[in-house]
Design an enzyme around this catalytic site. Sequence first.
Site, short mmCIF file in Angstrom:
data_model
loop_
_atom_site.label_atom_id
_atom_site.label_comp_id
_atom_site.label_asym_id
_atom_site.label_seq_id
_atom_site.Cartn_x
_atom_site.Cartn_y
_atom_site.Cartn_z
N LYS A 196 -9.77 -4.62 6.77
CA LYS A 196 -8.72 -4.09 5.99
C LYS A 196 -9.18 -2.88 5.19
O LYS A 196 -9.99 -3.16 4.39
CB LYS A 196 -8.19 -5.31 5.11
CG LYS A 196 -7.09 -4.87 4.20
CD LYS A 196 -6.38 -5.81 3.28
CE LYS A 196 -5.33 -5.70 2.35
NZ LYS A 196 -4.91 -6.71 1.63
N ARG A 206 3.24 -1.93 -2.36
CA ARG A 206 3.12 -2.15 -3.86
C ARG A 206 4.57 -2.18 -4.65
O ARG A 206 4.59 -3.30 -5.75
CB ARG A 206 2.40 -0.92 -4.52
CG ARG A 206 0.96 -0.70 -3.75
CD ARG A 206 0.02 -1.41 -4.33
NE ARG A 206 -1.13 -1.40 -3.40
CZ ARG A 206 -2.14 -0.72 -3.38
NH1 ARG A 206 -2.11 0.27 -3.98
NH2 ARG A 206 -3.21 -0.61 -2.34
N ARG A 217 -8.99 -0.54 -5.09
CA ARG A 217 -9.70 -1.52 -4.49
C ARG A 217 -10.93 -1.13 -3.37
O ARG A 217 -11.16 -1.80 -2.54
CB ARG A 217 -8.64 -2.55 -3.55
CG ARG A 217 -7.76 -3.06 -4.42
CD ARG A 217 -6.36 -3.88 -3.62
NE ARG A 217 -5.22 -4.45 -4.56
CZ ARG A 217 -4.27 -4.63 -4.46
NH1 ARG A 217 -3.59 -4.16 -3.15
NH2 ARG A 217 -3.21 -5.30 -4.98
N GLU A 233 -17.75 -6.53 9.88
CA GLU A 233 -16.84 -7.43 9.26
C GLU A 233 -16.06 -8.48 10.18
O GLU A 233 -15.98 -9.69 10.00
CB GLU A 233 -15.73 -6.69 8.51
CG GLU A 233 -16.20 -5.87 7.46
CD GLU A 233 -16.31 -6.61 6.35
OE1 GLU A 233 -16.30 -8.04 6.15
OE2 GLU A 233 -16.58 -6.19 5.01
N LYS A 248 -5.95 -3.63 9.63
CA LYS A 248 -4.82 -3.32 8.76
C LYS A 248 -5.45 -2.10 8.06
O LYS A 248 -6.62 -1.91 7.39
CB LYS A 248 -4.67 -4.28 7.82
CG LYS A 248 -3.41 -4.14 7.04
CD LYS A 248 -3.09 -4.95 5.92
CE LYS A 248 -2.14 -4.69 4.84
NZ LYS A 248 -1.70 -5.65 4.01
N SER A 274 3.52 -0.87 5.54
CA SER A 274 4.70 -0.25 4.84
C SER A 274 4.74 1.21 4.78
O SER A 274 5.88 1.74 5.14
CB SER A 274 4.52 -0.64 3.32
OG SER A 274 3.55 -0.31 2.64
N TYR A 313 7.63 -4.79 10.27
CA TYR A 313 8.86 -5.00 9.78
C TYR A 313 9.94 -4.76 10.42
O TYR A 313 11.21 -4.95 10.04
CB TYR A 313 8.89 -3.84 8.18
CG TYR A 313 7.79 -4.32 7.40
CD1 TYR A 313 7.77 -5.25 6.32
CD2 TYR A 313 6.67 -3.34 7.34
CE1 TYR A 313 6.79 -5.57 5.62
CE2 TYR A 313 5.69 -3.72 6.40
CZ TYR A 313 5.74 -4.68 5.50
OH TYR A 313 4.82 -5.12 4.64
#
Length: 323
Positions: A196, A206, A217, A233, A248, A274, A313
Amino acid sequence: MFPADRPRRLRSTPAMRSLVRETRVDPSQLVLPMFVAEGLAEPRPIASMPGVVQHTRDSARRAYAEAAQLGLGGVMLFGVPEHKDAVGSGAIDPNGILNLAIADARAEVGDATVVMADLCLDEFTDHGHCGVLDAQGRVDNDATLEIYAQMGVVQAESGAHVVGPSGMMDGQVARIRAELDAAGHTDTVILAYAAKYASAFYGPFREAVDSSLQGDRRTYQQDPANAREAVREVLLDLAEGADIVMVKPALSYLDLIADVRREADVPVAAYNVSGEYSMVEAAAAQGWIDRDRAIDESVLSIRRAGADIVLTYWATEIAKRLR
């Protein structure tokens, strides 16, 4: 004087193109991310994501039923609480909005579609980070793991088939797996957000979760410049017991999806996030692109790169079109 090879023969008609098509999209490969908010009387549109809403529990129930009826692979649930605190206590409250949404979904669809839950603190903390903070204001990895472990058990007890740790804490899969197994939830699947990235494409999300994020982050999500690190990872999460691994975002990281598909011996998911959604919707609203074709091509490209599962979505819309 003439070409010996004529690949165009295999493109001559719609039936011929369908016959030789290498990559396909089926509703069972699609997962619908959903936002369920506390305290709403009716669904609230998300301005930066046209067509997507924060659901009430009642409107979410109808969406779960539709997802099952359309044959979607699953729903991924995010909770939007009215109140937040420094440690995200609403995430481990059995009566918190996310855990209630999980229970509603499982009651509505049973095992007809897969109920997935985001396992992260960012929606529940007043500082908006994915973990608890130490005295210096940094995310405390190991203290966060203890809360994640509790979240995993509460989500499983609420009815989640799949928990999706998305915080990119080191050791999160192993800690959650150990706690799930100790509590008797050995059949609960872990979908690890293994690669990610600290991406600009999360902006509309958000708004969708009423994020309280202060800062960024980048100390725990991956650097967009790094590819080999993503494979590392993924391999760590597999060693810790991940059942599914995810990349992602998706569209700017198709190379990573392909890399992970080569390395992983478990299903690979990708999240069509998004910002990717909103860019297509915004361009289509201006009449600059063919909306339906752009949607289909976007999701097809994620599948072609190697994703077995696509969180998008557009899942419900695509499934209706495929029917």
